[in-house]
Design a protein around this motif. Sequence first.
Motif, PDB file in Angstrom:
ATOM      1  N   VAL A 245      -1.058  27.096 -40.123  1.00 55.71           N
ATOM      2  CA  VAL A 245      -0.001  26.278 -39.526  1.00 55.71           C
ATOM      3  C   VAL A 245      -0.311  26.140 -38.040  1.00 55.71           C
ATOM      4  CG1 VAL A 245       2.457  26.102 -39.032  1.00 55.71           C
ATOM      5  CG2 VAL A 245       1.697  27.123 -41.184  1.00 55.71           C
ATOM      6  N   TYR A 246      -0.249  24.907 -37.551  1.00 57.52           N
ATOM      7  CA  TYR A 246      -0.552  24.659 -36.140  1.00 57.52           C
ATOM      8  C   TYR A 246       0.631  25.056 -35.276  1.00 57.52           C
ATOM      9  CZ  TYR A 246      -2.191  22.116 -32.020  1.00 57.52           C
ATOM     10  OH  TYR A 246      -2.619  21.769 -30.761  1.00 57.52           O
ATOM     11  N   ARG A 247       0.362  25.852 -34.246  1.00 49.12           N
ATOM     12  CA  ARG A 247       1.453  26.294 -33.372  1.00 49.12           C
ATOM     13  C   ARG A 247       1.250  25.887 -31.917  1.00 49.12           C
ATOM     14  NH1 ARG A 247       5.910  26.626 -35.317  1.00 49.12           N
ATOM     15  NH2 ARG A 247       6.601  28.210 -33.872  1.00 49.12           N
ATOM     16  N   GLY A 248       0.360  24.929 -31.676  1.00 52.28           N
ATOM     17  CA  GLY A 248       0.314  24.277 -30.374  1.00 52.28           C
ATOM     18  C   GLY A 248      -0.472  24.991 -29.289  1.00 52.28           C
ATOM     19  N   ASP A 249      -0.360  24.412 -28.116  1.00 53.92           N
ATOM     20  CA  ASP A 249      -1.119  24.801 -26.924  1.00 53.92           C
ATOM     21  C   ASP A 249      -0.960  26.296 -26.612  1.00 53.92           C
ATOM     22  OD1 ASP A 249      -2.221  25.075 -24.418  1.00 53.92           O
ATOM     23  OD2 ASP A 249      -1.386  23.189 -23.650  1.00 53.92           O
ATOM     24  N   ALA A 250      -2.091  27.016 -26.588  1.00 54.12           N
ATOM     25  CA  ALA A 250      -2.044  28.461 -26.351  1.00 54.12           C
ATOM     26  C   ALA A 250      -1.991  28.800 -24.872  1.00 54.12           C
ATOM     27  CB  ALA A 250      -3.262  29.124 -26.995  1.00 54.12           C
TER      28      ALA A 250
END
Lengths: 416, 89
Positions: free
Chosen positions: B17-22
């Motif tokens: 699941v993509y959770r965005g900018d780290a």
Amino acid sequence: MRYSAFSLFRETLNKHRGWKPTWRDATPKSTYDVIIIGGGGHGLATAYYLAKEHGLTNIAVLEKGWLGSGNIGRNTTIIRSNYLLPGNQAFYELSMKLWEGLEQELNYNAMVSQRGVLNLFHSDGQRDTYARRANSMRLHGVHSALLDADEVRRMVPILGFEEARFPIKGGLWQARGGTARHDAVAWGYAHAADMRGVDIVQNCQVTGFLREGGRVVGVETSRGKIRARKVGMSVAGSSSRVAAMADLRLPIESQVLQAFVSEGIKPKIPCVVTYGAGHFYISQSDKGGLVFGGDLDGYNSYAQRGNLPTVEHVLEAGMSMMPSIGRVRMLRSWGGIMDMTMDGSPIIDRTPVEGLYLNGGWCYGGFKATPAAGWCFAHLIARNEPHPSAAAMRLDRFATGHILNENGRGAQPNLH
Amino acid sequence: MRIDCPHCGSRDIQEFVYRGDASVSRPDPDGEDALKHFVDAVHLRTNPAGFHSEHWYHSGGCRSWVTVVRDTLTHEIESVGFANEEIDR
């Protein structure tokens, strides 16, 4: 050159040797009143309305590739105004009204076809949601209808009505919605803007902004410096990249959205149909191909191509809505880059940098908005104040809490 | 796209699941202008065309959070590491 039945007749006798290019391939001048960055539908529409509605004559549209090479040529061509929120609905209805007179306005056949848009629902809760949306549309003076399953069956008998998990219970119907020929929208605006003296400059990439005392006074391009009193960005998909040249960070993630077209078949789908139990929308082009799409791939991307799991996901939703689609061969698929904002709604606003204006963040919905986005962005640039129909599409709404979140999913761009 | 999970090995992105900018970090709630910094952290993104450091959650596997450095122009993945460890760039 004006197009008419007479000009077609004349050129028929002339063996079609007299047609001229419909816009000039302009060489950039050193100074303009207004520069629009981005020669897509929105940029060209903005230039056209600046010239026509606001009396400006010295306008340039700068396009880094060829005219209409971005999302205006990559969408699924749907036009509609069936939104829920007041800040959106008035805007999209303005767009719908402009679509209805577009071809006469531009003297160009954009094949606007008001074949209707049908949003299917599959449960009582979903029916209530669509009834609320239908009522919201009516409160804005836009006709809507809630159809029951039999009415939907008469309209589109090919759908999977007996699907065990998601039986079709009815649909939200907007008869005035439909489709348009997407490339011809760009070409039509280019044609009409060119007739009013707008310079359309292709293969001219903006590489930086000219700034004096914090104010933007022009752009640096691959074809030299060009000065302007005002600069408008209309580059959805790449808004963050262009804004970064002015040291701005935007509430946007660029993500890839795929679209698909099948081989041509006989007329089966008379309108635009969207699925309620999955993200899938479909229409049939005049050539007979089924044009459809679904979810974003869901991660940051500028690649203009997506991955196979999303293809499978979209086609599964299609199979579930319309099982017979499984016998149709897919012809092509492609990807476009979306400006996904944090609330799923667009931005038409001034930026914190004086002289620089932003039209972006169009998420999935840029094509249908083309005429109104041009209309409102031109108004903003010419008068330095927002058009009433786009007043809610502010850049600072995330800080003030006045967000426009149609489906209430929070600040997660890949969920809108 | 496949992600080389440091625990499970190479796996299809469907498992993640993509959770965005780290690069986004939680601001100090007691710091100066905390509200502005929170608004920016929740909404503003650099959104680069090129290498992007991002979080993925391996929901269909070991349920680790991983930090992936990926080129947004080509989808090529440069490095993957557990999100709670510093990764070398």
